[in-house]
Write a protein that holds these residues in place. Structure first.
Motif, PDB file in Angstrom:
ATOM      1  N   ASP A   8       0.832  -1.202   0.000  1.00  0.00           N
ATOM      2  CA  ASP A   8       0.000   0.000   0.000  1.00  0.00           C
ATOM      3  C   ASP A   8       0.866   1.251   0.000  1.00  0.00           C
ATOM      4  N   PRO A   9       0.260   2.411  -0.278  1.00  0.00           N
ATOM      5  CA  PRO A   9       1.006   3.673  -0.155  1.00  0.00           C
ATOM      6  C   PRO A   9       1.514   3.855   1.272  1.00  0.00           C
ATOM      7  N   LEU A  10       2.519   4.705   1.415  1.00  0.00           N
ATOM      8  CA  LEU A  10       3.142   4.889   2.723  1.00  0.00           C
ATOM      9  C   LEU A  10       2.170   5.427   3.769  1.00  0.00           C
ATOM     10  N   SER A  11       1.220   6.257   3.368  1.00  0.00           N
ATOM     11  CA  SER A  11       0.287   6.805   4.354  1.00  0.00           C
ATOM     12  C   SER A  11      -0.594   5.734   4.973  1.00  0.00           C
ATOM     13  N   MET A  12      -0.598   4.536   4.375  1.00  0.00           N
ATOM     14  CA  MET A  12      -1.373   3.414   4.918  1.00  0.00           C
ATOM     15  C   MET A  12      -0.467   2.390   5.604  1.00  0.00           C
ATOM     16  N   ARG A  13       0.617   1.993   4.922  1.00  0.00           N
ATOM     17  CA  ARG A  13       1.410   0.906   5.493  1.00  0.00           C
ATOM     18  C   ARG A  13       2.387   1.350   6.574  1.00  0.00           C
ATOM     19  N   THR A  14       2.570   2.674   6.732  1.00  0.00           N
ATOM     20  CA  THR A  14       3.464   3.116   7.806  1.00  0.00           C
ATOM     21  C   THR A  14       2.704   3.650   9.016  1.00  0.00           C
ATOM     22  N   ILE A  15       1.421   3.329   9.118  1.00  0.00           N
ATOM     23  CA  ILE A  15       0.665   3.766  10.304  1.00  0.00           C
ATOM     24  C   ILE A  15       1.351   3.314  11.598  1.00  0.00           C
ATOM     25  N   PRO A  16       1.783   2.053  11.736  1.00  0.00           N
ATOM     26  CA  PRO A  16       2.465   1.678  12.980  1.00  0.00           C
ATOM     27  C   PRO A  16       3.771   2.437  13.191  1.00  0.00           C
ATOM     28  N   HIS A  17       4.485   2.715  12.100  1.00  0.00           N
ATOM     29  CA  HIS A  17       5.788   3.363  12.223  1.00  0.00           C
ATOM     30  C   HIS A  17       5.653   4.826  12.637  1.00  0.00           C
ATOM     31  N   VAL A  18       4.722   5.547  12.010  1.00  0.00           N
ATOM     32  CA  VAL A  18       4.575   6.978  12.295  1.00  0.00           C
ATOM     33  C   VAL A  18       3.803   7.194  13.591  1.00  0.00           C
ATOM     34  N   HIS A  19       2.652   6.538  13.727  1.00  0.00           N
ATOM     35  CA  HIS A  19       1.903   6.668  14.978  1.00  0.00           C
ATOM     36  C   HIS A  19       2.716   6.118  16.149  1.00  0.00           C
ATOM     37  N   GLY A  20       3.422   5.022  15.908  1.00  0.00           N
ATOM     38  CA  GLY A  20       4.231   4.429  16.984  1.00  0.00           C
ATOM     39  C   GLY A  20       5.374   5.324  17.409  1.00  0.00           C
ATOM     40  N   ALA A  21       6.014   5.981  16.429  1.00  0.00           N
ATOM     41  CA  ALA A  21       7.092   6.909  16.770  1.00  0.00           C
ATOM     42  C   ALA A  21       6.553   8.054  17.621  1.00  0.00           C
ATOM     43  N   ALA A  22       5.353   8.543  17.298  1.00  0.00           N
ATOM     44  CA  ALA A  22       4.747   9.614  18.099  1.00  0.00           C
ATOM     45  C   ALA A  22       4.461   9.134  19.512  1.00  0.00           C
TER      46      ALA A  22
END
Length: 536
Positions: free
Chosen positions: A272-286
């Motif tokens: 998927d696009p990054l805005s979908m498949r990186t939800i754990p990475h970005v939300h998790g980093a926050a």
């Protein structure tokens, strides 16, 4: 629930409880410590020991000696000259949080103010008689607490029971006399980091709630866009060491458990696009930033942030006229939190754009009920893009702003309180962005061409929104819906996720064996995650 300042400092959650209206009381032990510090100030004065702001001027006037007869005047004048705030006033929660943090600071027993003065702040909180505190005008601290302290001496203004009245009238109605400040009290009332610490506690609470909603709303968009559940596979995510990432992955699996829409989309795309498949990475980093920020704020609450600090014994009193009032660590933490939240919100706007764009969504253009005559969510996405841009400006680090004040004496400034105010602004903007994404995701469900069931959790969220807002048909100003969604997000957390989220036994987040992997199905279990709350 009454919050009691005991022998232990308040933590950020207790400050938030007081901000929300809980009464704050001083224990006998706290009163004793405050009184003991005051006795040390009296010894310092009697011995003629030089102490900044006690028997000297302040700032660049620190070498000007002030006689005992002038020390009351010095304390009183400090309040008047430091009450220089401008702009709109802080809200009730923000003011209460600052007052709670100040009382907590005095209760460490190293400020040297009288118990009566601290009790005066407690009384104002108890009556919910809140000083009027202009939000702007601080390069670090000083002005916010000066405006609060004005009321203690019968000056300034308060907001009480919907009425704006003078500080003198407020004290009269409470049956209290204006205080006459003694040596050091004026300085202790205005310096230290209670202003930023109180605001930071609220920022933590609001960011925690926002990130819970971010996961929930992202799950709805992910489901509408037919995402590939392998992005949240526990075995895959375990290769990156991050408590926040593991937590968000588990939350996404729980939120999307049992989704027929995702089962129908299985294998449709390689990734998927990054805005979908990186939800754990970005939300998790926050979430990792949030946890680190909570540690900083709790350390600040556990610290004496006065200048000077009073210590020692009555036989050997000591004065440290140094720099503990400077809030470098909490300024940096607030800057980091603002950037983290801004990034999460920026990615939400990208998912929103995919929902309204028929070239990638498979949904009607702009989620409109009829193309051509209706614009649907076309311009709502503009609003989200504008808020993302505003967040980018607000997230520029306040801690690097610098500046020189007080005739070169204060030649390095950390801008801690402005950093907290900016973080709160970013969190508010982000709540609006997620409100728009929430509305768009719910609208997308109404227009789904695929006849399949939603996940039980996303169905519950859909029903919660539709219980108060009908399908949008360009039949009303969309701004009103956005406001309703914003308050839904900022006023309370999302529904709890299904199933227990437990900790998988592991050693230093070791990578699980391949047999632990879930193979990316929509029915992935949520029982291999880290627990829900960050910063506890």
């Amino acid at each position: 629930m009454t919050v009691i300042r005991t022998g232990s400092p308040l933590d950020w959650r207790e400050v938030c409880a007081v901000a929300a209206g809980a009464p704050l009381e001083l224990s006998a032990q706290a009163r004793e410590r405050i009184g003991a510090a005051r006795a040390l100030v009296e010894q310092i004065i009697a011995r003629g020991m030089r102490a900044y702001g006690v028997n000297t001027g302040v700032g660049a006037l620190c070498d000007v000696v002030v006689s005992p007869a002038e020390q009351h005047t010095l304390s009183h004048n400090i309040l008047m000259s430091h009450a220089v705030g401008v702009g709109a006033s802080l809200g009730a929660q923000e003011t209460r949080a600052i007052m709670a943090a100040a009382i907590n600071n005095y209760a460490h027993g190293h400020s040297g103010v009288r118990v009566e003065l601290v009790e005066r702040l407690v009384a104002l909180l108890r009556a919910d008689c809140l000083p009027e505190v202009p939000a702007l005008g601080s390069v670090g601290y000083l002005s916010h607490m000066a405006h609060i302290a004005l009321v203690c001496v019968g000056a300034g203004h308060v907001n009480w029971r919907g009425e704006r009245i003078s500080g003198a009238e407020a004290l009269r109605r409470l049956g209290l006399e204006p205080l006459s400040l003694e040596a050091k009290e004026g300085l202790s009332l205005v310096n230290g980091t209670p202003c930023v610490t109180g605001l930071a506690a609220l920022a933590l609470q609001r960011a925690h709630r926002l990130l819970d909603w971010a996961d929930a709303v992202a799950a709805m968009s992910f489901e509408n866009l037919g995402g590939q559940m392998v992005a949240f596979d526990a075995g895959s995510l375990a290769y990156r060491v991050s408590p926040g990432l593991a937590q968000v992955g588990a939350r996404m699996r729980a939120a999307l458990l049992g989704s027929g829409l995702l089962a129908a989309a299985l294998g449709r795309r390689t990734q998927d696009p990054l805005s979908m498949r990186t939800i754990p990475h970005v939300h998790g980093a926050a979430r990792d930033v949030l946890a680190a920020t909570a540690e900083v704020v709790n350390r600040e609450l556990a610290s004496t942030t006065d200048n000077p600090i009073i210590a020692g014994t009555p036989e050997e009193p000591r004065v440290f006229s140094q720099a503990h009032a400077v809030g470098a660590s909490i300024a940096l933490a607030m800057d980091s939190l603002a950037v983290a939240v801004a990034q999460v919100a920026a990615m939400a706007e990208r998912r929103l754009d995919r929902l309204v764009n028929p070239l990638v969504s498979g949904l009607p253009a702009f989620l409109a009920q009829a193309s051509g005559t209706r614009s649907g969510f076309m311009i709502a996405q503009y609003t989200a893009a504008a808020l993302v841009a505003q967040n980018r400006r607000e997230a520029a680090p306040a801690s690097l702003d610098g500046g020189v004040t007080s005739g070169l004496q204060e030649d390095h400034l950390c801008h801690a309180t402005p950093a907290a105010l900016k973080a709160l602004a970013v969190i508010d903007n982000s709540g609006r962005i997620f409100g728009i994404e929430l509305l768009a995701a719910v609208q997308a469900y109404d227009l789904q061409p695929i006849a399949a069931e939603r996940a039980p959790y996303t169905q519950a969220l859909y029903s919660q929104v539709r219980a108060v807002l009908p399908t949008y048909r360009d039949d009303r100003p969309l701004a009103d819906d956005i406001t309703r969604a914003f308050h839904m997000i900022m006023d309370d957390g999302p529904p709890p996720l299904p199933g227990p989220l437990t900790v998988r036994p592991s050693r230093d987040f070791c990578i699980p064996a391949p047999t632990d992997c879930v193979a990316g199905s929509a029915a992935a279990s949520a029982n291999d995650a880290l627990p829900g709350a960050v910063g506890t």
